[in-house]
Design an enzyme around this catalytic site. Structure first.
Site, PDB file in Angstrom:
ATOM      1  N   GLU A   1      20.315  -8.345   9.803  1.00 17.28           N
ATOM      2  CA  GLU A   1      20.232  -6.976  10.322  1.00 17.28           C
ATOM      3  C   GLU A   1      21.106  -6.746  11.551  1.00 17.28           C
ATOM      4  O   GLU A   1      21.309  -5.597  11.958  1.00 17.28           O
ATOM      5  CB  GLU A   1      18.768  -6.634  10.630  1.00 17.28           C
ATOM      6  CG  GLU A   1      17.916  -6.623   9.356  1.00 17.28           C
ATOM      7  CD  GLU A   1      16.420  -6.513   9.592  1.00 17.28           C
ATOM      8  OE1 GLU A   1      15.750  -5.818   8.837  1.00 17.28           O
ATOM      9  OE2 GLU A   1      15.917  -7.149  10.550  1.00 17.28           O
TER      10      GLU A   1
ATOM     11  N   MET B   1       8.035  -4.275   9.673  1.00 10.75           N
ATOM     12  CA  MET B   1       7.188  -5.139  10.487  1.00 10.75           C
ATOM     13  C   MET B   1       7.451  -5.067  11.995  1.00 10.75           C
ATOM     14  O   MET B   1       6.867  -5.853  12.746  1.00 10.75           O
ATOM     15  CB  MET B   1       7.338  -6.589   9.993  1.00 10.75           C
ATOM     16  CG  MET B   1       6.947  -6.731   8.524  1.00 10.75           C
ATOM     17  SD  MET B   1       7.190  -8.379   7.849  1.00 10.75           S
ATOM     18  CE  MET B   1       6.039  -9.338   8.816  1.00 10.75           C
ATOM     19  N   GLU B   2       8.328  -4.166  12.431  1.00  8.73           N
ATOM     20  CA  GLU B   2       8.671  -4.138  13.862  1.00  8.73           C
ATOM     21  C   GLU B   2       8.710  -2.749  14.502  1.00  8.73           C
ATOM     22  O   GLU B   2       8.381  -2.596  15.690  1.00  8.73           O
ATOM     23  CB  GLU B   2      10.066  -4.785  14.098  1.00  8.73           C
ATOM     24  CG  GLU B   2      10.173  -6.239  13.752  1.00  8.73           C
ATOM     25  CD  GLU B   2      10.417  -6.485  12.261  1.00  8.73           C
ATOM     26  OE1 GLU B   2      10.933  -5.567  11.579  1.00  8.73           O
ATOM     27  OE2 GLU B   2      10.079  -7.583  11.786  1.00  8.73           O
TER      28      GLU B   2
ATOM     29  N   GLY C   1      10.548  -1.555   3.025  1.00  9.15           N
ATOM     30  CA  GLY C   1      10.061  -1.307   1.678  1.00  9.15           C
ATOM     31  C   GLY C   1       9.702   0.170   1.540  1.00  9.15           C
ATOM     32  O   GLY C   1       9.042   0.732   2.416  1.00  9.15           O
TER      33      GLY C   1
ATOM     34  N   ASP D   1      13.659  -2.649  -1.015  1.00 10.34           N
ATOM     35  CA  ASP D   1      12.658  -2.840  -2.083  1.00 10.34           C
ATOM     36  C   ASP D   1      11.697  -1.664  -2.043  1.00 10.34           C
ATOM     37  O   ASP D   1      11.776  -0.826  -1.150  1.00 10.34           O
ATOM     38  CB  ASP D   1      11.908  -4.162  -1.864  1.00 10.34           C
ATOM     39  CG  ASP D   1      11.180  -4.181  -0.531  1.00 10.34           C
ATOM     40  OD1 ASP D   1      11.791  -4.602   0.474  1.00 10.34           O
ATOM     41  OD2 ASP D   1      10.032  -3.728  -0.478  1.00 10.34           O
TER      42      ASP D   1
END
Ligand code: ADE
Length: 237
Positions: free
Chosen positions: A11, A179-180, A77, A203
């Site tokens: 990333e 997640m962040e 996602g 995804d």
């Protein structure tokens, strides 16, 4: 000064390649890259995955580097209906979907802050001007139907089950899961600093997510980073 956080190497690779006059500083186990990208002075770091790592980096960027804008880039996602791998989601707000005080009377995602209702999730809001810059930048790469502005749900888990995905849609009207971002916008909010998140879908947070991430991680990470570079250009014009 602008702080940029990506969780994984994939990333931040493109951003580091674009950086001029790079200077490295190590704080704890993280490396901070100061330099110039597309005419803007930035500090870039790879936080590692999850909300604690992201929060650590966000606070360091504010305290040690005087950052007044935080930008989070990377993969996510897709959660909302009708999204496609490769689509862009820009957060207008975030929620920490794994924060769970439900056994003591709060709805899921409610942080239980003093004086705030127990029956509403806690949202942190991103900066409207930064959202607009990102939207304009994204439009240079793709058509409007593939660019989405909405809630990003963050949690310390990779979402790949349809029950969880459905819950994120039903409880928070979430567009994407990662997640962040929620931690970064939370830390920004608590420090009076502006923040925004851009994510490209690797995804659709379902049973095929593992294979999809294997195939599309770098492509999605680069698309998100490309859009961020274009945003910085627009801010420099
Ligand atoms: N990052 C990319 N895809 C994700 C997913 N499905 N859940 C959480 N974080 C992600």
């Amino acid at each position: 000064m602008i702080g940029i956080i990506g969780a994984m190497q994939s990333e931040i690779t493109l951003l580091r390649a674009q950086m001029q006059n790079e200077k490295q500083t190590v704080l704890g186990n993280k490396v901070y890259y100061e330099g110039v990208i597309a005419g803007q002075a930035v500090v870039l770091t790879q936080s590692g995955m999850g909300k604690v790592n992201a929060a650590m980096c966000a606070q360091q960027l504010i305290d040690r580097f005087g950052v007044d804008k935080l930008i989070n880039t990377g993969i996510a996602g897709g959660v909302a209906l009708g999204l496609h791998v490769g689509d862009i989601v820009i957060a207008d707000k975030t929620v920490e979907h794994d924060f769970d005080l439900s056994p003591v009377g709060y709805v899921k995602g409610c942080l239980g802050k003093d004086g705030e209702p127990k029956d509403e999730p806690t949202y942190y809001y991103t900066d409207k001007v930064l959202v607009e810059y990102l939207q304009k930048a994204a439009q240079q790469y793709m058509s409007a139907e593939n660019i989405h502005i909405g809630c990003i749900a963050s949690g310390d888990q990779f979402v790949s089950r349809k029950e969880v995905k459905q819950e994120l849609r039903n409880c928070y009207n979430a567009y994407a899961a990662e997640m962040e971002g929620g931690a970064i916008v939370h830390v920004a909010g608590e420090n009076g600093v502006s923040a925004v998140i851009v994510r490209c879908l690797s995804d659709l947070a379902d049973e095929n997510a593992h294979e999809s991430v294997d195939n599309f991680e770098q492509l999605a990470a680069d698309r998100s980073a490309d859009i961020l570079v274009s945003m910085l250009k627009l801010m420099s014009d």
